[in-house]
Design a protein around this motif. Structure first.
Motif, PDB file in Angstrom:
ATOM      1  N   GLN A 156      -5.668  -1.108  -2.714  1.00  0.00           N
ATOM      2  CA  GLN A 156      -6.424  -0.009  -3.309  1.00  0.00           C
ATOM      3  C   GLN A 156      -7.740  -0.455  -3.943  1.00  0.00           C
ATOM      4  OE1 GLN A 156      -3.142  -0.672  -3.972  1.00  0.00           O
ATOM      5  NE2 GLN A 156      -2.332   0.889  -2.569  1.00  0.00           N
ATOM      6  N   ALA A 157      -7.789  -1.683  -4.437  1.00  0.00           N
ATOM      7  CA  ALA A 157      -8.992  -2.185  -5.092  1.00  0.00           C
ATOM      8  C   ALA A 157      -9.110  -3.675  -4.822  1.00  0.00           C
ATOM      9  CB  ALA A 157      -8.944  -1.915  -6.594  1.00  0.00           C
ATOM     10  N   GLY A 158     -10.287  -4.228  -5.083  1.00  0.00           N
ATOM     11  CA  GLY A 158     -10.468  -5.655  -4.871  1.00  0.00           C
ATOM     12  C   GLY A 158     -11.749  -6.139  -5.519  1.00  0.00           C
ATOM     13  N   GLU A 159     -11.786  -7.438  -5.772  1.00  0.00           N
ATOM     14  CA  GLU A 159     -12.978  -8.062  -6.344  1.00  0.00           C
ATOM     15  C   GLU A 159     -13.552  -9.027  -5.332  1.00  0.00           C
ATOM     16  OE1 GLU A 159     -14.444 -10.253 -10.424  1.00  0.00           O
ATOM     17  OE2 GLU A 159     -12.321 -10.333  -9.912  1.00  0.00           O
ATOM     18  N   ILE A 160     -14.874  -8.995  -5.169  1.00  0.00           N
ATOM     19  CA  ILE A 160     -15.534  -9.872  -4.211  1.00  0.00           C
ATOM     20  C   ILE A 160     -16.843 -10.385  -4.789  1.00  0.00           C
ATOM     21  CG2 ILE A 160     -14.562  -8.848  -2.116  1.00  0.00           C
ATOM     22  CD1 ILE A 160     -17.110  -7.168  -1.879  1.00  0.00           C
ATOM     23  N   PHE A 161     -17.277 -11.504  -4.260  1.00  0.00           N
ATOM     24  CA  PHE A 161     -18.611 -12.005  -4.550  1.00  0.00           C
ATOM     25  C   PHE A 161     -19.583 -11.157  -3.740  1.00  0.00           C
ATOM     26  CE2 PHE A 161     -22.185 -14.894  -3.733  1.00  0.00           C
ATOM     27  CZ  PHE A 161     -22.461 -15.340  -5.006  1.00  0.00           C
ATOM     28  N   LEU A 162     -20.501 -10.484  -4.411  1.00  0.00           N
ATOM     29  CA  LEU A 162     -21.350  -9.490  -3.762  1.00  0.00           C
ATOM     30  C   LEU A 162     -22.080 -10.046  -2.546  1.00  0.00           C
ATOM     31  CD1 LEU A 162     -22.619  -6.675  -3.724  1.00  0.00           C
ATOM     32  CD2 LEU A 162     -24.260  -7.453  -5.428  1.00  0.00           C
ATOM     33  N   GLY A 163     -22.539 -11.295  -2.640  1.00  0.00           N
ATOM     34  CA  GLY A 163     -23.353 -11.872  -1.574  1.00  0.00           C
ATOM     35  C   GLY A 163     -22.658 -12.001  -0.235  1.00  0.00           C
ATOM     36  N   ILE A 164     -21.303 -12.004  -0.214  1.00  0.00           N
ATOM     37  CA  ILE A 164     -20.632 -12.167   1.073  1.00  0.00           C
ATOM     38  C   ILE A 164     -20.802 -10.941   1.965  1.00  0.00           C
ATOM     39  CG2 ILE A 164     -18.925 -13.724   0.055  1.00  0.00           C
ATOM     40  CD1 ILE A 164     -16.828 -11.506   0.504  1.00  0.00           C
ATOM     41  N   LEU A 165     -21.287  -9.839   1.393  1.00  0.00           N
ATOM     42  CA  LEU A 165     -21.543  -8.631   2.171  1.00  0.00           C
ATOM     43  C   LEU A 165     -22.936  -8.626   2.787  1.00  0.00           C
ATOM     44  CD1 LEU A 165     -20.011  -5.952  -0.252  1.00  0.00           C
ATOM     45  CD2 LEU A 165     -18.952  -6.923   1.796  1.00  0.00           C
ATOM     46  N   GLY A 166     -23.675  -9.725   2.627  1.00  0.00           N
ATOM     47  CA  GLY A 166     -25.074  -9.755   3.040  1.00  0.00           C
ATOM     48  C   GLY A 166     -25.319  -9.433   4.499  1.00  0.00           C
ATOM     49  N   ALA A 211       0.826  -1.204   0.000  1.00  0.00           N
ATOM     50  CA  ALA A 211       0.000   0.000   0.000  1.00  0.00           C
ATOM     51  C   ALA A 211       0.862   1.255   0.000  1.00  0.00           C
ATOM     52  CB  ALA A 211      -0.932  -0.006   1.205  1.00  0.00           C
ATOM     53  N   SER A 212       1.914   1.283   0.823  1.00  0.00           N
ATOM     54  CA  SER A 212       2.747   2.483   0.889  1.00  0.00           C
ATOM     55  C   SER A 212       3.517   2.700  -0.399  1.00  0.00           C
ATOM     56  CB  SER A 212       3.719   2.364   2.067  1.00  0.00           C
ATOM     57  OG  SER A 212       4.580   1.257   1.909  1.00  0.00           O
ATOM     58  N   THR A 213       3.981   1.626  -1.022  1.00  0.00           N
ATOM     59  CA  THR A 213       4.678   1.735  -2.295  1.00  0.00           C
ATOM     60  C   THR A 213       3.750   2.281  -3.365  1.00  0.00           C
ATOM     61  OG1 THR A 213       6.106  -0.119  -1.735  1.00  0.00           O
ATOM     62  CG2 THR A 213       5.949   0.464  -4.062  1.00  0.00           C
ATOM     63  N   ALA A 214       2.488   1.780  -3.348  1.00  0.00           N
ATOM     64  CA  ALA A 214       1.529   2.199  -4.365  1.00  0.00           C
ATOM     65  C   ALA A 214       1.232   3.687  -4.265  1.00  0.00           C
ATOM     66  CB  ALA A 214       0.252   1.380  -4.230  1.00  0.00           C
ATOM     67  N   ALA A 215       1.220   4.213  -3.013  1.00  0.00           N
ATOM     68  CA  ALA A 215       0.886   5.624  -2.836  1.00  0.00           C
ATOM     69  C   ALA A 215       1.917   6.509  -3.523  1.00  0.00           C
ATOM     70  CB  ALA A 215       0.815   5.937  -1.339  1.00  0.00           C
ATOM     71  N   ILE A 216       3.161   6.052  -3.572  1.00  0.00           N
ATOM     72  CA  ILE A 216       4.222   6.844  -4.193  1.00  0.00           C
ATOM     73  C   ILE A 216       4.237   6.643  -5.700  1.00  0.00           C
ATOM     74  CG2 ILE A 216       6.728   7.162  -4.307  1.00  0.00           C
ATOM     75  CD1 ILE A 216       6.812   6.214  -1.365  1.00  0.00           C
ATOM     76  N   ALA A 217       4.105   5.405  -6.130  1.00  0.00           N
ATOM     77  CA  ALA A 217       4.331   5.070  -7.537  1.00  0.00           C
ATOM     78  C   ALA A 217       3.045   4.908  -8.344  1.00  0.00           C
ATOM     79  CB  ALA A 217       5.150   3.780  -7.614  1.00  0.00           C
ATOM     80  N   ASP A 218       1.885   5.136  -7.732  1.00  0.00           N
ATOM     81  CA  ASP A 218       0.616   4.876  -8.399  1.00  0.00           C
ATOM     82  C   ASP A 218       0.573   3.445  -8.935  1.00  0.00           C
ATOM     83  OD1 ASP A 218      -0.767   7.168  -7.888  1.00  0.00           O
ATOM     84  OD2 ASP A 218      -0.094   8.207  -9.687  1.00  0.00           O
ATOM     85  N   LYS A 219       1.077   2.542  -8.138  1.00  0.00           N
ATOM     86  CA  LYS A 219       0.974   1.115  -8.440  1.00  0.00           C
ATOM     87  C   LYS A 219      -0.023   0.524  -7.457  1.00  0.00           C
ATOM     88  CE  LYS A 219       3.635  -3.151  -9.046  1.00  0.00           C
ATOM     89  NZ  LYS A 219       3.047  -3.402 -10.395  1.00  0.00           N
ATOM     90  N   TRP A 220      -1.143   0.085  -7.982  1.00  0.00           N
ATOM     91  CA  TRP A 220      -2.207  -0.457  -7.146  1.00  0.00           C
ATOM     92  C   TRP A 220      -2.155  -1.983  -7.117  1.00  0.00           C
ATOM     93  CZ3 TRP A 220      -7.536   2.319  -8.211  1.00  0.00           C
ATOM     94  CH2 TRP A 220      -7.437   3.659  -7.808  1.00  0.00           C
ATOM     95  N   HIS A 221      -2.739  -2.514  -6.064  1.00  0.00           N
ATOM     96  CA  HIS A 221      -2.848  -3.966  -5.921  1.00  0.00           C
ATOM     97  C   HIS A 221      -4.313  -4.343  -5.753  1.00  0.00           C
ATOM     98  CE1 HIS A 221       1.483  -4.699  -5.726  1.00  0.00           C
ATOM     99  NE2 HIS A 221       1.503  -3.477  -5.233  1.00  0.00           N
ATOM    100  N   MET A 222      -4.736  -5.343  -6.511  1.00  0.00           N
ATOM    101  CA  MET A 222      -6.145  -5.722  -6.590  1.00  0.00           C
ATOM    102  C   MET A 222      -6.291  -7.230  -6.383  1.00  0.00           C
ATOM    103  SD  MET A 222      -8.681  -5.063  -9.819  1.00  0.00           S
ATOM    104  CE  MET A 222     -10.098  -6.120 -10.139  1.00  0.00           C
ATOM    105  N   PRO A 223      -6.583  -7.666  -5.156  1.00  0.00           N
ATOM    106  CA  PRO A 223      -6.814  -9.093  -4.919  1.00  0.00           C
ATOM    107  C   PRO A 223      -8.164  -9.540  -5.465  1.00  0.00           C
ATOM    108  CG  PRO A 223      -7.164  -7.845  -2.906  1.00  0.00           C
ATOM    109  CD  PRO A 223      -6.652  -6.869  -3.920  1.00  0.00           C
ATOM    110  N   THR A 224      -8.210 -10.748  -5.997  1.00  0.00           N
ATOM    111  CA  THR A 224      -9.453 -11.360  -6.455  1.00  0.00           C
ATOM    112  C   THR A 224      -9.535 -12.769  -5.870  1.00  0.00           C
ATOM    113  OG1 THR A 224      -8.681 -12.499  -8.439  1.00  0.00           O
ATOM    114  CG2 THR A 224      -9.118 -10.148  -8.640  1.00  0.00           C
ATOM    115  N   PRO A 225     -10.740 -13.289  -5.677  1.00  0.00           N
ATOM    116  CA  PRO A 225     -10.872 -14.582  -5.002  1.00  0.00           C
ATOM    117  C   PRO A 225     -10.782 -15.798  -5.904  1.00  0.00           C
ATOM    118  CG  PRO A 225     -13.021 -13.575  -5.256  1.00  0.00           C
ATOM    119  CD  PRO A 225     -12.022 -12.593  -5.806  1.00  0.00           C
ATOM    120  N   TYR A 226     -10.910 -15.624  -7.217  1.00  0.00           N
ATOM    121  CA  TYR A 226     -11.039 -16.768  -8.113  1.00  0.00           C
ATOM    122  C   TYR A 226      -9.821 -16.908  -9.021  1.00  0.00           C
ATOM    123  CZ  TYR A 226     -15.780 -16.466  -6.387  1.00  0.00           C
ATOM    124  OH  TYR A 226     -16.872 -16.406  -5.559  1.00  0.00           O
ATOM    125  N   GLY A 227      -9.639 -18.117  -9.548  1.00  0.00           N
ATOM    126  CA  GLY A 227      -8.480 -18.436 -10.363  1.00  0.00           C
ATOM    127  C   GLY A 227      -8.533 -17.828 -11.752  1.00  0.00           C
TER     128      GLY A 227
END
Length: 320
Positions: free
Chosen positions: A80-90, A14-30
């Motif tokens: 900075q960003a992420g992908e989730i299955f919407l229903g887990i926020l129920g 996260a701190s590296t991304a703030a300087i270099a505008d390099k974001w990290h986006m985890p996703t749950p699926y293969g």
């Protein structure tokens, strides 16, 4: 020690991304799943349109952050960003349950209408928790995987049913089964060790987990069409200049369009793969459909009672 190391890794990213505008986006699926492929295209378009000024690394398959932890990681700015299955926020708010209600929307056309009806409410709740909605990608319709043929709910009585959201847990209860929370990577082992005996999920998840290795029957109840959503931390988005923000929004628009355009094709291809690998793919009996539709009616009533104003607004926009 492992948790500390993971926390330091995410903090460093996260701190590296703030300087270099390099974001990290985890996703749950293969990488074989459509939502993940759309995510790679989304990141690539942004990198291209910004001439590399914003570079998003997609971490697929829960490799950086586990699925259930992705919302918190985005909210707190660990990523900075992420992908989730919407229903887990129920459990956070009932508006997030709209696409896990059986038989509310069973075709892609209706699912898209339901998403347009729900999007303002979903966007509002995400905004309150420090996140901004970027785009959504639908899954193929959810159907029933079992070892033995099922023609009525009594055939499943007492079975352990995979659950992956609050709504699917409630569905399992109403079906007379025992809900057991299992994430996608753990499905094969859960079946082989008897932790679960049945699941309702998409043909894509069945192919991804090689369902033919542990079940033989796929009953196409097409109960609902859920979605993954991609969200961004609001503070991280605001730090971007206006031109880069627009590049992100444009790529998000293209990603959502691509997802809806390709999901039906992917559903047909994955269904064919189930058949090719020896699974018995069949239509549901009239009895099973009626029983599941009755459960759907119950869940709609319960859902609306959780927040009559917000849920009622979604239903009114969906069924004007």
């Amino acid at each position: 020690m492992k948790k500390l190391t993971s926390a330091l890794l995410i903090s460093g990213l996260a701190s590296t991304a703030a300087i270099a505008d390099k974001w990290h986006m985890p996703t749950p699926y293969g990488d074989g799943n459509l939502p993940t492929q759309i995510a790679y295209g989304f990141a690539e378009e942004i990198k291209e349109k910004t001439n590399g000024d914003l570079d998003i690394t997609v971490h697929s398959g829960g490799s950086l952050v586990k699925h259930t932890e992705i919302p918190r990681a985005v909210k707190t700015g660990q990523v900075q960003a992420g992908e989730i299955f919407l229903g887990i926020l129920g459990n956070e708010h009932p508006v997030y349950k709209h696409d896990n209600i059986p038989f509310l929307a069973t075709t892609f056309e209706d699912a898209k209408k339901l998403w347009e009806a729900a999007k303002p409410s979903v966007d509002k709740q995400l905004n309150k928790s420090g996140m901004k909605l970027l785009y959504a990608v639908a899954w193929p319709a959810q159907s029933l995987y079992t070892k033995r043929p099922v023609t009525q709910l009594s055939d499943l009585e007492g079975a352990k049913m995979r659950a992956y959201s609050p709504s699917t847990s409630r569905l399992a209860d109403l079906m007379g089964t025992t809900p057991t929370t299992i994430q996608v990577p753990d499905i094969p082992q859960a079946f082989s060790t008897g932790i679960i005996q049945a699941m309702i999920t998409s043909p894509s998840t069945g192919v991804d987990s090689q369902a033919w290795d542990y079940v033989t029957n796929y009953t196409e109840v097409s109960a609902w069409i859920p979605k993954n959503i991609v969200v961004v931390n609001k503070r991280a988005f605001r730090r971007l200049d206006k031109e880069t923000q627009q590049a992100v929004l444009d790529a998000a628009k293209h990603a959502e369009e691509m997802g809806w355009a390709k999901v039906a094709e992917r559903a047909a291809n994955d269904r064919a793969k189930l058949i090719e690998n020896g699974m018995n793919v069949q239509a549901p009996s009239e009895t099973l459909v009626k029983e599941l539709q009755a459960i759907g009616d119950t869940m709609i009533t319960e859902w609306k009672a959780e927040d009559p104003k917000e849920v009622g607004a979604i239903l009114d926009r969906y069924n004007p």
